[in-house]
Design an enzyme around this catalytic site. Structure first.
Site: not given
Ligand code: OMP
Length: 274
Positions: A95-96
């Site tokens: 979930k960058r």
């Protein structure tokens, strides 16, 4: 072979839309491994061995490794998955989302260091934060769209008065991912199994994208409604379950119990295709 080709091949070979989520929490390990963060690799490798013929994908969640300084174990696990399940693509759930120069480092981490086939990303910082991942030919990137958690409403269900048709924010993300952001066909979307009506809406807005759908199992999402809302021939859905599989038993039979739960979920999903 691109990530999408791999997904389609694994879907065929394993007859599966089930993604086995790898969220190792040592306090929940069976007695022989319990509480020992040095056993994260052993635990996950045994889950992989038990489900390699049942999964369309594996999804290690990076926080469960990093929190225990177990990045080295994640690297070994990636190698193990390649060895025992070369046909099953790996989605690194990270979930960058950051400015381009930092995103380049995150992309390098996901694709060069860990050798993932796809990654999860937050689209909140816009297209230039997604671009660096798309430079890796054939790799996939799933953008958070309508997440499975209750707080997803806070932003994702807000209406965008400034955009044509005044869509909800998650609808706008779906349109961008299906359209102008999807330069080389690498994008997919994350939609929670806890919101079947929204899965249907996202599928209508993004008819060809792969959908990563977490939330069956521990979060109580409806597996059958999920398939009915999201699956159509040629557009894969990747339905994730983590804790319900990993911790199906807290005893020495955890591997067999994980396999049984994975098999049950896989078959439930397949049957819902009708
Ligand atoms: O991107 C994800 O994977 C994700 C998105 C979302 O909306 N909801 C969600 O639960 N996830 C992840 O999916 C997994 C769900 O785990 P279980 O609830 O144990 O099946 C966790 O690794 C979450 O971080």
């Amino acid at each position: 072979m691109t990530f999408l080709d791999m997904l389609r091949a694994a879907e065929q070979q394993n007859g599966s839309m089930l993604c086995v989520g790898l969220d190792p929490e040592p306090t929940r390990f069976p007695a022989q491994l319990k509480g020992d963060a040095n056993k994260i690799y052993d635990f996950c490798a045994r889950i992989v061995d038990a489900t390699a013929d049942l999964a369309i994908a594996f999804k290690p969640q990076i926080a469960y490794f990093a929190a225990h300084r177990a990045e080295g174990q994640l690297e070994r696990l990636m190698e193990h998955m390649r060895r025992v399940a070369p046909h099953v693509p790996i989605i690194l759930d990270a979930k960058r989302g950051d400015i381009g120069s930092t995103a380049e480092q995150y992309a390098k981490e996901a694709f060069d260091r860990y050798g993932a086939d796809a990654v999860t990303l937050s689209p909140f910082m816009g297209f230039d934060s997604v671009m660096p991942y798309l430079k890796y030919e054939g790799k996939g990137a799933f953008l958070l769209c309508r997440t499975s958690n209750p707080g997803g409403d806070d932003l994702q269900n807000q209406r965008l008065a400034s955009v044509d048709g005044q869509p909800l924010l998650y609808e706008h993300v779906a349109r961008l991912a299906q359209g102008s952001w999807n330069l080389n066909g690498q994008l997919g979307l994350v939609v929670g199994a806890t919101y079947p009506a929204e899965i249907e809406r996202v599928r209508a807005l993004a008819p060809t994208l792969p959908l990563l759908i977490p939330g069956v199992g521990a979060q109580g999402g409806d597996a059958v409604a999920t398939v009915r809302a999201g699956w159509k021939p040629g557009a894969p859905i990747v339905v994730n379950s983590s804790r319900a599989i990993l911790y199906a038993s807290s005893g020495d039979d955890f591997q067999e119990a994980a396999r049984r739960e994975a098999l049950r979920t896989r078959d439930l999903l397949q049957a819902a295709r009708g």
